[in-house]
Enzyme design. Structure first.
Site, mmCIF file in Angstrom:
data_model
loop_
_atom_site.group_PDB
_atom_site.id
_atom_site.type_symbol
_atom_site.label_atom_id
_atom_site.label_comp_id
_atom_site.label_asym_id
_atom_site.label_seq_id
_atom_site.Cartn_x
_atom_site.Cartn_y
_atom_site.Cartn_z
ATOM 1 N N LYS A 213 0.857 -1.193 0.000
ATOM 2 C CA LYS A 213 0.000 0.000 0.000
ATOM 3 C C LYS A 213 0.887 1.235 0.000
ATOM 4 O O LYS A 213 1.387 1.666 1.030
ATOM 5 C CB LYS A 213 -0.929 0.041 1.214
ATOM 6 C CG LYS A 213 -2.033 1.071 0.985
ATOM 7 C CD LYS A 213 -2.589 1.687 2.230
ATOM 8 C CE LYS A 213 -1.811 2.815 2.794
ATOM 9 N NZ LYS A 213 -1.743 4.027 1.943
ATOM 10 N N GLY B 18 7.168 5.561 7.601
ATOM 11 C CA GLY B 18 6.303 6.740 7.663
ATOM 12 C C GLY B 18 6.586 7.528 8.927
ATOM 13 O O GLY B 18 7.668 7.418 9.529
ATOM 14 N N THR C 249 6.565 8.933 12.742
ATOM 15 C CA THR C 249 6.686 8.280 14.046
ATOM 16 C C THR C 249 5.308 8.096 14.691
ATOM 17 O O THR C 249 5.022 7.025 15.249
ATOM 18 C CB THR C 249 7.630 9.104 14.953
ATOM 19 O OG1 THR C 249 8.937 9.028 14.380
ATOM 20 C CG2 THR C 249 7.666 8.569 16.378
ATOM 21 N N GLY D 78 3.677 5.180 13.152
ATOM 22 C CA GLY D 78 4.363 3.964 13.594
ATOM 23 C C GLY D 78 3.882 3.518 14.974
ATOM 24 O O GLY D 78 3.669 2.320 15.216
ATOM 25 N N GLU E 265 10.272 2.073 10.172
ATOM 26 C CA GLU E 265 11.282 3.039 9.692
ATOM 27 C C GLU E 265 10.612 4.403 9.774
ATOM 28 O O GLU E 265 9.771 4.725 8.944
ATOM 29 C CB GLU E 265 11.686 2.727 8.241
ATOM 30 C CG GLU E 265 12.215 1.330 8.010
ATOM 31 C CD GLU E 265 13.615 1.138 8.552
ATOM 32 O OE1 GLU E 265 14.302 2.139 8.828
ATOM 33 O OE2 GLU E 265 14.018 -0.023 8.725
ATOM 34 N N CYS F 73 13.903 11.483 5.347
ATOM 35 C CA CYS F 73 13.941 11.106 6.766
ATOM 36 C C CYS F 73 15.309 11.436 7.368
ATOM 37 O O CYS F 73 15.419 11.762 8.535
ATOM 38 C CB CYS F 73 13.631 9.624 6.923
ATOM 39 S SG CYS F 73 14.707 8.567 5.943
ATOM 40 N N GLU G 89 10.413 16.796 13.800
ATOM 41 C CA GLU G 89 10.693 16.621 12.374
ATOM 42 C C GLU G 89 9.804 17.557 11.558
ATOM 43 O O GLU G 89 8.581 17.507 11.668
ATOM 44 C CB GLU G 89 10.432 15.172 11.950
ATOM 45 C CG GLU G 89 10.820 14.943 10.505
ATOM 46 C CD GLU G 89 10.507 13.536 10.005
ATOM 47 O OE1 GLU G 89 9.373 13.079 10.205
ATOM 48 O OE2 GLU G 89 11.411 12.913 9.416
HETATM 49 P P1 NAD Z 1 2.576 8.707 7.151
HETATM 50 O O1 NAD Z 1 2.881 8.039 8.430
HETATM 51 O O2 NAD Z 1 1.570 9.796 7.144
HETATM 52 O O3 NAD Z 1 2.059 7.653 6.056
HETATM 53 C C1 NAD Z 1 2.850 6.562 5.662
HETATM 54 C C2 NAD Z 1 1.946 5.464 5.138
HETATM 55 O O4 NAD Z 1 1.165 4.970 6.226
HETATM 56 C C3 NAD Z 1 0.961 5.917 4.081
HETATM 57 O O5 NAD Z 1 0.830 4.892 3.126
HETATM 58 C C4 NAD Z 1 -0.323 6.106 4.864
HETATM 59 O O6 NAD Z 1 -1.501 5.980 4.103
HETATM 60 C C5 NAD Z 1 -0.211 4.994 5.882
HETATM 61 N N1 NAD Z 1 -0.949 5.207 7.136
HETATM 62 C C6 NAD Z 1 -1.266 6.377 7.723
HETATM 63 N N2 NAD Z 1 -1.897 6.141 8.904
HETATM 64 C C7 NAD Z 1 -1.957 4.799 9.049
HETATM 65 C C8 NAD Z 1 -2.464 3.946 10.070
HETATM 66 N N3 NAD Z 1 -3.051 4.435 11.158
HETATM 67 N N4 NAD Z 1 -2.347 2.611 9.910
HETATM 68 C C9 NAD Z 1 -1.728 2.097 8.817
HETATM 69 N N5 NAD Z 1 -1.235 2.862 7.811
HETATM 70 C C10 NAD Z 1 -1.339 4.199 7.935
HETATM 71 O O7 NAD Z 1 3.971 9.199 6.579
HETATM 72 P P2 NAD Z 1 4.231 10.116 5.297
HETATM 73 O O8 NAD Z 1 3.843 11.517 5.622
HETATM 74 O O9 NAD Z 1 3.676 9.455 4.113
HETATM 75 O O10 NAD Z 1 5.825 10.018 5.173
HETATM 76 C C11 NAD Z 1 6.704 10.906 5.784
HETATM 77 C C12 NAD Z 1 7.350 10.261 6.982
HETATM 78 O O11 NAD Z 1 8.058 9.091 6.590
HETATM 79 C C13 NAD Z 1 8.384 11.150 7.638
HETATM 80 O O12 NAD Z 1 8.205 11.118 9.021
HETATM 81 C C14 NAD Z 1 9.713 10.498 7.257
HETATM 82 O O13 NAD Z 1 10.767 10.749 8.142
HETATM 83 C C15 NAD Z 1 9.333 9.062 7.223
HETATM 84 N N6 NAD Z 1 10.303 8.290 6.444
HETATM 85 C C16 NAD Z 1 11.159 7.481 7.118
HETATM 86 C C17 NAD Z 1 12.115 6.758 6.421
HETATM 87 C C18 NAD Z 1 13.073 5.842 7.147
HETATM 88 O O14 NAD Z 1 13.680 5.005 6.487
HETATM 89 N N7 NAD Z 1 13.235 5.963 8.461
HETATM 90 C C19 NAD Z 1 12.179 6.857 5.034
HETATM 91 C C20 NAD Z 1 11.275 7.685 4.373
HETATM 92 C C21 NAD Z 1 10.326 8.405 5.089
#
Ligand code: NAD
Length: 503
Positions: free
Chosen positions: A184, A236, A238, A241, A258, A292, A393
């Site tokens: 997804k 995604g 924190t 997560g 991650e 990130c 962040e």
């Molecule tokens: P996000 O957490 O908003 O969304 C990430 C994914 O999770 C999306 O597909 C979203 O639809 C899904 N999602 C959202 N809420 C959910 C839930 N309750 N249950 C299951 N899935 C859910 O993150 P984003 O805004 O898309 O991405 C940016 C973030 O990603 C930043 O914090 C960045 O630091 C992090 N990131 C981390 C790494 C790493 O390797 N550590 C790499 C890239 C991005």
């Protein structure tokens, strides 16, 4: 400039569909995905509901046995073929990534897509090398076999900042060990994953081995809660997560997280100034700061701090904002108007806290792209490590500069954030840099470089940046479970009474 009618992206003119069990599936509902450089609708994408979640997990469960029992050489060759197809379609995939995410085309080509192909080739090397073991038990005439087995159906839930690459980080190792997946991607940039799914089909993977669903948080949450999913691989925020970890506790699903970062980029006065300047600049402004590992807290040692800030301001003001497909563009837009608003709030907060915005700080006007989500590259000086702008962040092109003079305090300041993803150190004294690197609570430290990645080098976080590793051999572990098989080789041995054990 290529436009959406460019023949290389004919894919965007088609009806978009989900990929479930080898079929292309339409759903009753859809939502638009926008080009962040123009704010215009790029495509309508279908939205999955619970029916499609169930169907995709069922398809992945159905394909699991076939895939895990597929000969390692065959799994390897399919992954290799997929890598070749990604290379063949590099330009098209890069253009899709630019249009859906906003990033400059050069970065999409060299990082997002090229690394995806390299990664698939790296993991194509693994199916033929995953060995089990024989344990040296002390019982005698008893064989104890250690097997490493694929965990089962993986839900891969990914963000929008490196849309396809983040999928590949999970898909490569998961497929290599024999898992099947329901992917997804982020609802904000799902198109490259849908095009990639066509390449999965073209490569000849059995139906159901890879399934792609599009939808928002609710579809991610439905996958997390689905009893057929055996493993969650998440990248995604924190906060997301943490939610996933809580819901996965209901049925004790193993999770890889991650998450976000707030990485210190530390410049000592004895560093090669120009190299450190370039590292500080690229460390924050690469990918519009939406990385990130962004080196968003710049720790500048007192004697060089002023000069470093002046040069960064000059360079930040020189960044050419524009459409990611324009050859002159250094930096594209942020992913959405909403995200830009969030970043602007952080900048306002820094002003209110007494920091000084010395470059940028506002919405950027870009010729002919009035509807785009552009933000001025921003440098904030006189930041203290306790301010929000230094602790949270931001995920945008916003650099917070913290001046330091006491090396003992430096280590404390660098570690004093909830995150622990990465760090940079710039110094001509390598022994000093390594000593500091050993004391930083992060998953990756770059010394006299920043933001380097390689398919063979594990990457991941500590503290609230999550746990688990992607890339390298360690990335295989989360998709494997171990099993011990006991075989009695002594035909006359009797199990005594009801005892279990060695008697
Ligand atoms: P996000 O957490 O908003 O969304 C990430 C994914 O999770 C999306 O597909 C979203 O639809 C899904 N999602 C959202 N809420 C959910 C839930 N309750 N249950 C299951 N899935 C859910 O993150 P984003 O805004 O898309 O991405 C940016 C973030 O990603 C930043 O914090 C960045 O630091 C992090 N990131 C981390 C790494 C790493 O390797 N550590 C790499 C890239 C991005």
């Amino acid at each position: 400039m290529a436009t959406v009618t460019d023949p290389s992206i004919e894919f965007l003119q088609r009806e978009q569909r989900l990929f479930i069990g080898g079929d292309w599936v339409s759903t009753g509902t859809s939502f638009p995905t926008l080009n962040p450089a123009t704010g215009e609708v790029l495509a309508q994408v279908p939205v999955a509901g619970q029916t499609e979640v169930d169907a995709a997990v069922e398809a992945a469960e159905g394909a699991f046995r076939t895939w895990r029992e597929t000969a390692p050489t065959k799994r390897a060759s399919l992954l290799w073929k997929l890598a070749d197809l990604v290379d063949e379609h590099l330009e098209e995939l890069a253009v899709i990534e630019v249009l859906d995410n906003g990033k400059p085309i050069g970065e999409a080509r060299a990082v997002d897509i090229a690394l995806t192909a390299e990664l698939l080739r790296y993991y194509a090397g693994w199916p033929t090398k995953l060995a089990g073991s024989l344990y040296p038990n002390s019982i005698g005439d008893m064989l104890t076999i250690g097997r490493r087995e694929p965990v089962g159906v993986v839900a891969a839930i990914t963000p929008w900042n490196f849309p396809l690459l983040e999928v590949a980080y999970k898909l490569g190792p998961a497929l290599a060990v024999g898992c099947t997946l329901v992917v997804k991607p982020s609802e904000l940039a799902p198109l490259s994953t849908l095009r990639f799914a066509q390449l999965v089909e073209e490569a000849g993977f059995p139906p159901g081995v890879v399934n792609v669903l599009i939808g928002g948080p609710e579809i991610g949450a439905a996958l997390v809660q689905h009893p057929g999913v055996r493993k969650i691989a998440f990248t995604g925020q924190t906060a997301t997560g943490k939610q996933i970890l809580r819901s996965s506790a209901d049925d004790l699903k193993p999770v890889n997280l991650e998450l976000g970062g707030k990485s210190p980029n530390i410049v000592f006065a004895d560093a090669d100034f120009d190299k450190a300047l370039a590292g500080a600049f690229g460390g924050i402004f690469f990918n519009q700061g939406q990385a990130c590992v962004a080196g968003s807290r710049l720790f500048a040692e007192e004697p060089i701090a002023e000069r470093l800030v002046d040069k960064l301001v000059e360079k930040a003001r020189g960044i050419r904002l524009g459409h990611g497909l324009a050859p002159t563009t250094d930096m594209g837009p942020l992913i959405s108007a909403r995200h830009r608003e969030r970043v602007l709030n952080f900048i306002d907060g820094a002003r209110n806290d007494g920091a000084e915005v010395v470059a940028g700080g506002g919405i950027a006007a870009v010729d002919d792209l009035e509807g785009g989500f552009f933000l001025q590259p921003t440098v904030i000086a006189n930041v203290s490590n306790t301010m929000h702008v230094a602790q949270e962040e931001i995920f945008g092109p916003v650099l917070s500069v913290i001046t330091w003079s006491d090396p003992d305090e430096l280590e404390h300041l660098a570690n004093e954030v909830p995150y622990g993803l990465a760090a940079g150190i710039w110094s001509s004294d390598i022994a000093k840099a390594i000593r500091l690197a050993e004391r930083l609570e992060v998953g990756t430290v770059w010394i006299n470089t920043y933001g380097m990645f390689d398919v063979s080098v594990p990457f991941g976080g500590r503290k609230q940046s999550g746990f688990g590793r992607e890339l390298g051999p360690e990335a295989l572990d989360p998709y494997l479970v171990s099993k011990s098989i006991w075989v009695d080789l002594e035909p006359t041995r009797q199990q005594s009474g009801q005892s279990i054990g060695r008697s």
